[in-house]
Design a protein around this motif. Structure first.
Motif, PDB file in Angstrom:
ATOM      1  N   THR A   1      38.931   4.188 -18.026  1.00 40.09           N
ATOM      2  CA  THR A   1      39.242   3.371 -19.187  1.00 40.09           C
ATOM      3  C   THR A   1      39.082   1.899 -18.949  1.00 40.09           C
ATOM      4  O   THR A   1      39.438   1.069 -19.527  1.00 40.09           O
ATOM      5  CB  THR A   1      40.522   3.669 -19.903  1.00 40.09           C
TER       6      THR A   1
ATOM      7  N   ASN B   1      42.981  -2.933 -19.881  1.00 44.92           N
ATOM      8  CA  ASN B   1      42.691  -1.920 -19.151  1.00 44.92           C
ATOM      9  C   ASN B   1      42.321  -2.024 -17.669  1.00 44.92           C
ATOM     10  O   ASN B   1      42.683  -1.453 -16.693  1.00 44.92           O
ATOM     11  CB  ASN B   1      41.820  -1.083 -20.002  1.00 44.92           C
TER      12      ASN B   1
ATOM     13  N   LEU C   1      45.277  -1.786 -24.914  1.00 44.70           N
ATOM     14  CA  LEU C   1      45.308  -0.904 -23.751  1.00 44.70           C
ATOM     15  C   LEU C   1      45.044   0.496 -24.047  1.00 44.70           C
ATOM     16  O   LEU C   1      45.944   0.925 -24.716  1.00 44.70           O
ATOM     17  CB  LEU C   1      46.477  -1.344 -22.710  1.00 44.70           C
TER      18      LEU C   1
END
Length: 296
Positions: A80, A87, A171
């Motif tokens: 990710t 991230n 995130l």
């Protein structure tokens, strides 16, 4: 025959005459002076440049290699990395927490006293006179401050670079769900605090070795080497619950902080183990240096 009280008073008067007027032990080697000395050193600038360059290296790597993909249907934090700036910052911490961030801690803490001994300037500092405890305290505080600054520098640069490259957004959690950008930033602060606490063992080990040797490389290398040994021992599953007493066993417990519902148990245990070892090592450093015969 003089009494004990008269002898003590006479000794105090002699001691007062030998101390320069206006001398205060607590004002010797101010933190700002030691900080400026360390900031101007080449190794500090090089280490800062390396940490600041890592996010750019990863951006180039993803640009060349393409978007990361999950393996065998499993999605990890690395997969990710390009989802958002948050991230990307978390991935930078993930790839560096195990080893790269150990280096500045060992370097800044292991190069404190040993470098002065290597330059043959340690005895002159103590003759200034700077009390030994004051010398160690000033150097330790500055070393820990620089170590924390290194751990803050990496994710901050990564967050800025990642936000430019991949956008500012939530995130995304590999296990599902997401944290808003504001919440993610707060969690990353917790992550940095835990990583710093977990590295206190390396700091204590490097600082203690620095008071034992005149070779900075020996103190830095010894701390890094023993940290690696701890990681190897943690991989030996046959040790069972004994691994819980190894700081390396908890080094990635910060991943529990980037979940929809954070789990604090692992981070609390890891912090307790690390701080306990660190306090013992710091105490050994101060005790040993107070009795050390300084000749360099």
């Amino acid at each position: 025959m003089s009494t004990l009280a008269e002898q003590a008073e006479s000794a105090d008067s002699v001691e007062r005459t030998e101390v320069a007027n206006g001398y205060r032990a607590g004002r010797t080697l101010p933190l700002r002076v030691e900080l400026m000395r360390q900031l101007k050193r080449r190794r500090t600038l090089i280490m800062g440049a390396i940490l600041a360059a890592l996010p750019f290296v990863l951006v180039v790597a993803f640009a060349i290699g393409g978007q990361p993909e999950g393996r065998e249907g499993r999605v990890t934090l690395m997969d990710t990395a390009t989802a958002s700036g948050a991230n990307f910052a978390a991935v930078n911490l993930f790839v560096s927490a195990g080893f790269l961030l150990v280096i500045p801690v060992a370097l800044f803490c292991g190069d404190t006293v040993a470098s002065e001994a290597g330059w043959s300037s340690l005895r002159y500092l103590l003759a200034a006179p700077v009390p030994r405890a004051r010398l160690l305290w000033s150097k330790l505080v500055v070393a820990l401050g620089l170590s924390l600054a290194a751990m803050v520098l990496l994710p901050v640069v990564a967050l800025l670079v990642g936000s430019v490259a991949y956008g500012w957004g939530p995130l995304e959690i590999p296990t599902g769900g997401a944290l808003s950008a504001g919440t993610a930033a707060q969690r990353l602060v917790v992550v940095i605090a835990f990583i710093f606490a977990s590295q206190l063992v390396t700091a204590g080990l490097a600082f203690w070795l620095s008071t034992k040797t005149d070779a900075p490389l020996g103190a830095v290398g010894g701390a890094v080497g023993l940290t690696i040994v701890g990681n190897v021992l943690d991989a030996v599953t046959a040790l069972g619950d004994w691994r819980h007493f190894l700081p390396a066993h908890w080094q990635f417990a910060w991943a529990d902080a980037v979940q929809p519902t954070p789990e604090w148990g692992g981070m609390i245990q890891g912090t307790a183990v690390s701080v306990t070892y660190a306090l013992i090592l710091f105490a050994l450093a101060f005790r040993g240096f107070a009795r050390k015969d300084v000749v360099s």
